[in-house]
Design an enzyme around this catalytic site. Structure first.
Site, PDB file in Angstrom:
ATOM      1  N   ASN A  72      67.738 138.317  82.646  1.00 13.90           N
ATOM      2  CA  ASN A  72      68.147 138.782  81.546  1.00 13.90           C
ATOM      3  C   ASN A  72      67.926 140.228  81.425  1.00 13.90           C
ATOM      4  O   ASN A  72      67.282 140.933  82.133  1.00 13.90           O
ATOM      5  CB  ASN A  72      67.362 137.882  80.495  1.00 13.90           C
ATOM      6  CG  ASN A  72      65.788 138.351  80.346  1.00 13.90           C
ATOM      7  OD1 ASN A  72      65.410 139.352  80.786  1.00 13.90           O
ATOM      8  ND2 ASN A  72      65.250 137.339  79.800  1.00 13.90           N
ATOM      9  N   CYS A 110      76.669 132.921  80.059  1.00 13.59           N
ATOM     10  CA  CYS A 110      75.314 133.130  80.055  1.00 13.59           C
ATOM     11  C   CYS A 110      74.909 132.689  78.635  1.00 13.59           C
ATOM     12  O   CYS A 110      75.116 131.622  78.247  1.00 13.59           O
ATOM     13  CB  CYS A 110      75.063 134.382  80.537  1.00 13.59           C
ATOM     14  SG  CYS A 110      75.963 135.747  79.809  1.00 13.59           S
ATOM     15  N   ASP A 134      75.027 134.938  75.497  1.00 10.60           N
ATOM     16  CA  ASP A 134      76.125 135.202  74.465  1.00 10.60           C
ATOM     17  C   ASP A 134      77.523 135.659  75.272  1.00 10.60           C
ATOM     18  O   ASP A 134      78.670 135.728  74.689  1.00 10.60           O
ATOM     19  CB  ASP A 134      75.872 136.638  73.704  1.00 10.60           C
ATOM     20  CG  ASP A 134      74.485 136.376  73.088  1.00 10.60           C
ATOM     21  OD1 ASP A 134      74.814 135.285  72.173  1.00 10.60           O
ATOM     22  OD2 ASP A 134      73.623 137.085  72.883  1.00 10.60           O
ATOM     23  N   ARG A 138      73.679 148.558  74.515  1.00 10.65           N
ATOM     24  CA  ARG A 138      73.124 148.772  75.857  1.00 10.65           C
ATOM     25  C   ARG A 138      72.878 150.152  76.469  1.00 10.65           C
ATOM     26  O   ARG A 138      71.878 150.184  77.318  1.00 10.65           O
ATOM     27  CB  ARG A 138      74.308 148.024  76.838  1.00 10.65           C
ATOM     28  CG  ARG A 138      74.397 146.600  76.496  1.00 10.65           C
ATOM     29  CD  ARG A 138      72.908 145.726  76.918  1.00 10.65           C
ATOM     30  NE  ARG A 138      73.274 144.240  76.522  1.00 10.65           N
ATOM     31  CZ  ARG A 138      73.020 143.826  75.375  1.00 10.65           C
ATOM     32  NH1 ARG A 138      72.188 144.344  74.620  1.00 10.65           N
ATOM     33  NH2 ARG A 138      73.013 142.426  75.043  1.00 10.65           N
TER      34      ARG A 138
END
Lengths: 470, 565
Positions: free
Chosen positions: B274, B337, B339, B383
């Site tokens: 993750n 995965c 989301d 991100r």
């Protein structure tokens, strides 16, 4: 089953021949080569003749013409003019294996020299040898300082005295400054190679395991230290303007490694195809690197041979690192290094046979085998070993020795994997672009390749490795 | 400007990491968007550092020669400064700390960046990448797939694009039902259609299956996707998470598809870690690059310990698995995965690069990023820390995709039209907020921010400078260029990306063989043009003149001179 065993034992016996004259180069007779062609490219005398800077203060001595002074040296060596042969004999007695200090390279910019030898035999009693001291004094001739790069740690050098060896003490060689740099040799190096080859041959490793095995093999650490010490020698010669004596203990392995790498970095002449092969010939073959003992079985040997050691392979790897960092500065290509890596272990040619010139003379290598270097330079073969992007530079090419700048030589160690094929295609593509260019440019403009070299190749401001494969 | 306490500091020294003895003396200027260092030397060399690119500014204890300040950038450049007065250093630090952590979108550089384009050109620039055209290029069979308006005005899923491609056979009710059964409404939709095998790559988020829940709409959706590929009898569902993580999600009412409920699916876990694991791993990798005078063992051990290359391999392995299923087995794949906006984007785009040579061109990679990342709601602003926010949302997801492409370039030197510099340029722009392309976290947010009216698009800018980003070894008719790439993913194929992470090591822009080859190529072209103009000169017709103008920029000056005479 029995047949298989028979074959196995025959192969085993045949792959470990004792006598040199029974080896394949003595039977290799290709139709396009004659035995009477020229043998070799370079020699002490030739180098002396080409290097005008030497004529004044240096001379060629043939004190070793019958190999009695030093069995592993060639018949001729370059020494200071003012030191006579008698002194050389005395100095030889004071050095392990008779390997007294001789000239390896004279720097074209400032006349400073790189000398090499074996360790002095001072022993526990701190013996001295006046002639040896005079010889080294004559090397620096009036200048106040020279550097001795001792390729052992201080502690190792101290310990060597217990077994009769030793180092040049400050009190006896007052104008020489000693620097110690530890280098692995012999068995340690051999085991390193075995571990690396083993790691490379198992594709099932996880990334973690692979990196750990790569680290554990220490091979890249050896590459790192060889290039660092060569850089140190270059710094002494080029930047500080001092002469250097390089030695370890025997003076036949790491000594040659460091002194020849330093030359490659310093000397544009040694970066041409002919120049590089000449350098190998003078500084490895004639200088008495015991090829037969060192390169008998490579990494897969079951019998742990005491003398086996990949010093020469380490040299080739270091040269490859330099070539990768300065993709335009060397005239030869990776293919040459790969070819040499193969030839040194198994060859049709006599070039890498025996351990020194004396043995080669006795076996009649020159008379009865073909010369690899001559064959590599023949017009139809030469091209595959040339670097299409070659653009000569007069400057020293200082390789970066930062660990992230050094890489595994995939071309050699992974050459039997699929990985290699795409690289080959890429190399062909480079050639075709360059050839196309040359054709368009026409014969009168072939040398007019765009000037893309930086003006200053100062330490570590090296070329980037955007295309690591060229 | 209110955050700048000291706009100018003189006699600042800037250090070279490699040769600490060497340093430049100059003046430091702080503007609202950049920190600028101007050398006192003859050349007055300028170094511009974008505030939005700074990741961290640190002041070291004052020593007799001054106060050291270290500026670390998000693209891994590190600048080391020495400021004579401690007070100045404290002021600069305070200003930069604030300026490098904007709190509102409006503060970002892209809203003030003005490359002097008129309105029309700006609009044209935004239309440079056309995703509709891209789906047409893929050759989607109109009888099997179509664009649905179900997500018009983002009413079905606010993080998806408004136009979605789904199997033609599913009814609007099934689409809505499937969206309800997926985390954040991210239902299975088409990402890439492989014409040669009629298999497709679809993407979604995890199903809200928990321990026993099911949705017949979602099951119908998958069935329809499988059926849209007439030749195969089953489809893969690739869950890019480690199986344990996926199972843990079931406790929260999420999880993965139950193979008993869905007919003809095969579930495959890939095991990409993750975002938190990746963030820590990259930090360790950066630390390795930062080591002062490391030994070979320090470096290799650090590289191993970071785990970075292991994660890169996992992402590439996911892509390889999907590409193989689609191209060789002709089986469609649904990728998800949790989301469906990080690992899913990675896996889909790596697989697309392997499958389709178009994505290995300069324009193609832009299209791919626009499609799989920008339009499908990869959370760029979270991100890549565009705004001061939750540090746990930050993760180098895109870095890993770019690195996968770079690792592939190492294995296939002739297969990519672009070079390493292009990837690095993309990386910098993803973080720097100079252009509007990567601002915000999804299409809806970008629309609400009116980015197309208020900022500029990066793509045409890169396209105009494409000569700089071209790989000289690329030829579109080369064997390596064609078809599906089948890379090795053996551990020894993965290398440390020095061009990206070792940037502190490079002190000057230096030459590479690629540059040399490009120069050779250019010269060849010039010579050829020269030759053709020479041949045309004797004719001396207007057409001939016109011709050589268009071809050879260099000759323009000469001709004009002649005209004057």
């Amino acid at each position: 089953m029995e047949e298989c065993l028979n074959i196995a034992s025959s192969i085993e016996a045949l792959s470990a021949l004792e006598s040199v004259t029974e080896m394949y180069p003595f039977f290799y007779r290709p139709s396009h080569l004659t035995l009477h062609g020229p043998w070799g490219l370079s020699s002490t005398e030739k180098y002396y003749k080409q290097t005008e800077r030497l004529w004044d203060r240096w001379r060629v001595s043939t004190v070793n013409s019958d190999y009695s002074v030093c069995p592993s040296y060639p018949h001729a060596v370059i020494v200071p003019r003012e030191v006579d042969d008698e002194k050389l004999v005395q100095s030889a007695r004071f050095r392990q294996g008779g390997r007294f200090p001789v000239l390896s390279y004279c720097h074209h910019r400032n006349g400073m020299v790189i000398m090499r030898s074996s360790q002095p035999l001072t022993g526990a009693n701190r013996k001295r040898c006046k002639e040896d001291e005079l010889l080294l004094q004559a090397v620096i001739d009036g200048s106040l300082l020279g550097y001795i790069i001792d390729l052992r740690s201080t502690q190792q050098a101290q310990q060597a005295r217990m077994t009769g060896g030793g180092f040049e003490s400050k009190s006896c060689y007052s104008h020489w400054k000693r620097i110690h740099r530890h280098h692995e040799r012999g068995k340690v190096l051999q085991e390193s190679l075995i571990k690396l080859v083993e790691a490379c041959s198992d594709p099932s490793h996880s990334v973690d395991r692979w990196l750990s095995k790569l680290e554990n093999s220490k091979w890249l650490s050896h590459v790192h230290s060889a290039l660092s010490t060569a850089g140190l020698v270059v710094e002494c010669v080029e930047r500080d303007g001092h002469s250097v004596l390089v030695h370890g203990s025997e003076g036949t392995d790491s000594t040659l490694l460091v002194s020849s790498l330093a030359q490659l970095i310093l000397d544009p002449a040694s970066r041409t195809l002919t120049g590089f092969l000449g350098l190998l010939e003078r500084d490895w073959i004639q200088a008495g690197h015991p090829f037969q003992q060192r390169c008998a079985h490579s990494a897969y040997s079951h019998a742990r041979l005491k003398q086996e050691c990949p010093s020469f392979l380490l040299l080739l790897d270091c040269v490859w690192q330099v070539w990768r960092q300065f993709p335009l500065a060397l005239e030869f290509s990776e293919a040459l290094l790969l070819r040499l890596a193969q030839e040194v272990y198994a060859s049709n040619y006599g070039t890498f046979l025996c351990n020194n010139e004396q043995e080669r003379c006795a076996a009649g290598v020159k008379e009865n085998t073909h010369c690899l270097f001559q064959s590599l330079l023949s017009p139809d073969i030469e091209e595959q070993y040339l670097n299409p992007l070659y653009e000569p530079t007069d400057l020293a090419i200082w390789p970066s020795v930062h660990p992230q700048s050094l890489q595994l030589w995939t071309g050699l160690f992974l050459r039997w994997t699929e990985y290699a094929q795409n690289m080959e295609e890429a190399r062909e593509e480079v050639w075709s672009i360059v050839k196309e260019h040359r054709e368009r440019a026409g014969p009168d403009r072939t040398n007019n390749t765009p000037s893309t070299h930086c003006d200053t190749l100062t330490p570590f401001e090296n070329l980037m490795d955007e295309l690591t494969i060229l | 400007m209110e955050h700048i306490r000291t706009p100018k500091v003189e006699n600042v020294r800037m250090f070279d990491k490699l040769t600490p003895r060497k340093c430049m003396v100059g003046t430091l200027y702080l503007s609202s968007t950049h920190t600028i260092f101007v050398e006192n030397s003859e050349a007055r060399k300028e170094t511009w550092i974008l505030h939005s690119l700074m990741s961290n500014v640190e002041r070291l204890p004052t020593n007799p020669s001054g106060s050291p300040l270290i500026i670390r950038c998000k693209n891994f450049h590190v600048y080391r400064l020495l400021i004579p007065q401690e007070k100045d250093c404290v002021d600069v630090l305070a200003s930069l700390t604030r300026l490098s952590h904007p709190e509102r979108y409006g503060e970002l550089f892209c809203f003030s960046f003005n490359p002097n384009l008129d309105k029309e050109l700006r609009e044209k620039a935004w239309a440079f990448i056309d995703l509709k055209a891209e789906f047409i290029r893929m050759g989607i069979p109109r009888n099997l797939w179509h664009a649905t308006a179900a997500n018009h005005e983002h009413r079905l899923c606010d993080t998806y694009p408004s136009e979605l491609y789904v199997p033609k056979s599913v009814s609007p009710a099934v689409i809505v039902g499937s969206a309800k059964f997926r985390s954040r409404g991210r239902l299975p939709v088409l990402s890439y259609y492989h014409r040669d095998s009629s298999a497709s790559i679809c993407r979604s988020s995890q199903p809200l299956s928990g321990f026993s829940a099911r949705s017949s709409d979602d099951e119908q959706m998958l069935q329809a996707i499988m059926k849209s590929n007439p030749v195969s009898e089953f489809m893969y569902v690739v869950d890019t998470r480690p199986k344990l993580n996926a199972m843990a999600n079931r406790a929260a009412g999420k999880g993965y598809e139950n193979e008993d409920h869905y007919t003809n699916i095969k579930l495959q876990f890939i095991g990409i870690e993750n975002i938190h694991v990746m963030r820590n791993s990259q930090q360790k990798l950066i630390d390795v690059g930062d080591l002062v005078a490391p030994t070979m063992s320090d470096f290799l051990w650090g590289l191993e310990n970071s785990g970075w290359l292991k994660h890169i391999k996992a992402v590439l392995d996911a892509g390889v698995f999907i590409a193989k299923a689609v191209a060789e087995d002709g089986v469609s794949v649904l990728v998800h995965c949790s989301d469906g906006w990080d690992r899913t984007a990675q896996a889909c785009s790596v697989a697309s690069v392997l499958l389709d040579s178009y994505y290995r061109t300069i324009k193609g990679l832009m299209v791919l990023i626009e499609k799989d990342w920008v339009s499908f709601g990869h959370k760029f602003s979270h991100r890549y820390a565009h705004l001061d926010g939750d540090p746990k949302e930050v993760s180098p997801v895109m870095d890993q995709f770019l690195e996968c492409v770079w690792q592939l370039m190492q294995q296939f030197p002739c297969a990519f039209e672009f070079n390493e510099r292009f990837l690095i340029q993309l990386h910098t722009n993803i973080y720097s907020c100079q252009y509007g392309n990567f601002i915000g976290n999804c299409q809806k947010e970008r629309r609400d921010l009116k980015l197309q009216e208020r900022t500029h698009s990066l793509w045409p800018h890169l396209w105009e400078n494409r000569a700089e980003y071209t790989n000289p070894l690329y030829r579109n008719d080369h064997s390596q260029t064609q078809g599906v790439l089948k890379p090795l993913t053996t551990a020894y194929c993965f290398k440390f990306w020095k061009g990206m992470y070792g940037r502190a090591e490079k002190s000057v822009t230096s030459q590479s063989p690629a540059d040399c080859l490009n120069a050779v190529r250019e010269e060849s072209q010039q010579l050829e043009e020269e030759l053709s103009t020479h041949q045309e000169v004797p004719r001396e017709t207007d057409a001939g003149q016109e011709n050589c103008r268009a071809e050879g920029e260099d000759f323009r000056g000469e001709e004009e001179d002649q005209e004057v005479v």
